[in-house]
Design an enzyme around this catalytic site. Structure first.
Site, PDB file in Angstrom:
ATOM      1  CG  LEU A   1      -7.115 -63.718  24.027  1.00 37.15           C
ATOM      2  CD1 LEU A   1      -8.268 -63.004  23.335  1.00 37.15           C
ATOM      3  CD2 LEU A   1      -6.791 -65.024  23.296  1.00 37.15           C
TER       4      LEU A   1
ATOM      5  CG  ASP B   1      -1.163 -77.672  19.126  1.00 35.21           C
ATOM      6  OD1 ASP B   1      -1.688 -78.778  19.354  1.00 35.21           O
ATOM      7  OD2 ASP B   1      -0.331 -77.147  19.884  1.00 35.21           O
TER       8      ASP B   1
END
Length: 437
Positions: A103, A226
């Protein structure tokens, strides 16, 4: 750095055309990260992201993150990286790995660089939260839980399936995490008693299976688990021409969609405009008037988890939430919301999370919005603190880590106060600008 033969085999790479280099940090976890760069047979270049870690803890963490990433990626492919596999390294005994898409991050507040045609984070999360969970093998309907144990920070979570959301949240989250805290910090009768009261009184009243949506209950959907502001950003996944809103470091489970909003509220940074857009696509669960109380109940888990991991002031935030919810459950005062408790100091309604509470008496010009916890100090660089707290319109001064001293800065017309006494900050704003979130 030589690439382990287990990963060469998994990805089918040519070792002679592949290199490994260091790559950034990964938040709370104890893993190390690397970037794999390889030349494909057609001459093009491809990159992968790799985490490695030692021991059984890393093995559990990577198995859970592999399942988490792919559960999210399968529902919304542009929201998070795809995981290609996990397992034990062949050339380094005792170590495990996880390999996913690389990413390319641009920074969470790089909105000017984002693709104007891509879905926003609110739209992507709404799509994720309206995709029903699959039916697990051996069951007749979707279940709450997850097929693998996942880690929230470094805490391994019990995701054993159950058909009852209230049962899952009471036993797999609150009772489970207070036991983890007991192992890490020693017995705490006050905390354990309040958790039991919350499980026995508040949970049936607020999220009981026959209570939500006028008795229709809720459908399990996958949550990131999360999603604090440090686990979302703007970046490019393979196939993207321009950066988009993305998330990573997931700790997924099949849950109530509003569970996702607990940690998002705890650390802030998403704001009322995000929630407005999100709730236009994912309506709040009935009863609407209990929405704020449900979010605080879900935020509670993360206070308890941070207390289990780091100790310190996180207990105060958990105790404050539980005392308020337990007390108002006994008085049938749930659902009163922020406005009533802010204007009526004797009301038993919402008073804001965190150990500080109100720092000043009501003032016609300046009103305390809430007190919220900061991320653990070992995760935050001083230069990054304004970005982690909120989108900042003005400078913040006096920040030094690992020590925080009181400081102030303008935030969208609000005043930010960082407290030296505990890892919290309080937002102040003129009463006309107060947000229901």
């Amino acid at each position: 750095m030589k690439l382990d033969s287990a990963i060469v085999s998994l990805l089918g790479l040519d070792p002679d055309k592949t290199s490994v280099s260091s790559s950034g940090g990964v938040g709370m976890s104890s893993a190390s990260t690397s970037k794999i760069t390889t030349e494909l047979p057609d001459g093009s270049e491809k990159q992968y992201f790799m985490k490695t870690g030692k021991g059984r803890e890393a093995e559990i963490m990577f198995a859970g993150e592999h399942a988490s990433l792919n559960a999210i990626h399968n529902a919304v492919p542009t929201l998070c990286p795809k995981s290609f596999g996990h397992g034990k390294l062949a050339d380094a005994p005792g170590k495990s790995f996880l390999v996913s898409d690389f990413l390319e991050l641009s920074g969470r507040f790089s909105s000017s660089k984002k693709s104007p045609n891509a879905m926003s984070l609110a739209q992507k999360l709404a799509k994720l939260h309206t995709t029903p969970a699959p039916i697990p093998e051996g069951y007749e309907s979707p279940q709450f839980g997850f097929p693998a144990s996942t880690c929230c920070g470094d805490t391994p979570q019990d995701n054993t399936y159950t058909s009852s959301w209230a049962d899952f949240y009471a036993n797999r989250r609150l009772r489970f995490i207070v036991n983890q805290s007991k192992k890490a910090n020693g017995a705490d009768k006050q905390l354990e008693s309040l958790v039991e009261e919350t499980c026995n009184k508040v949970i049936p009243r607020l999220i009981g299976d026959a209570h939500l949506n006028n008795g229709r209950g809720i459908t399990p959907i996958v949550v990131h688990g999360d999603l604090w502001s440090g686990n979302s950003s703007v970046g490019k996944l393979p196939g993207m021409n321009e950066p988009e809103d993305v998330v990573f470091d997931s700790s997924a489970c099949y849950a109530h969609s509003e569970f996702e909003l607990g940690i998002m509220k705890m650390f802030g940074g998403f704001g009322a405009s995000f929630l407005k857009e999100y709730h236009e696509l994912v309506p709040k669960t009935e009863p609407l008037e209990e929405y704020e109380d449900r979010i605080r109940l879900y935020e509670l888990y993360h206070h308890l988890n941070h207390h289990a991991l780091f100790g310190g002031g996180y207990k105060s935030g958990a105790v404050s939430i539980m005392r308020d919810l337990v007390g108002r459950t006994s008085l049938r005062g749930l659902g009163r919301g922020i406005e009533e408790s802010a204007t009526n100091p004797t009301a038993t309604g919402y008073r804001g999370p965190g150990p500080i509470g109100r720092l000043a008496p009501p003032n016609p010009e300046v009103e305390a919005l809430d007190t919220l916890p900061l991320p653990p100090l070992d995760m935050v660089d001083g230069d990054d603190l304004p970005e982690l707290v909120h989108e900042l319109d003005g400078p913040v001064s006096g920040v030094g880590l690992p020590r925080i001293v009181p400081c102030a800065g303008k935030i969208s017309g609000q005043l930010l106060i960082l407290h030296a006494a505990s890892p919290t900050y309080t937002r102040f704003a003129p009463s006309t600008q107060r947000s229901p979130y």
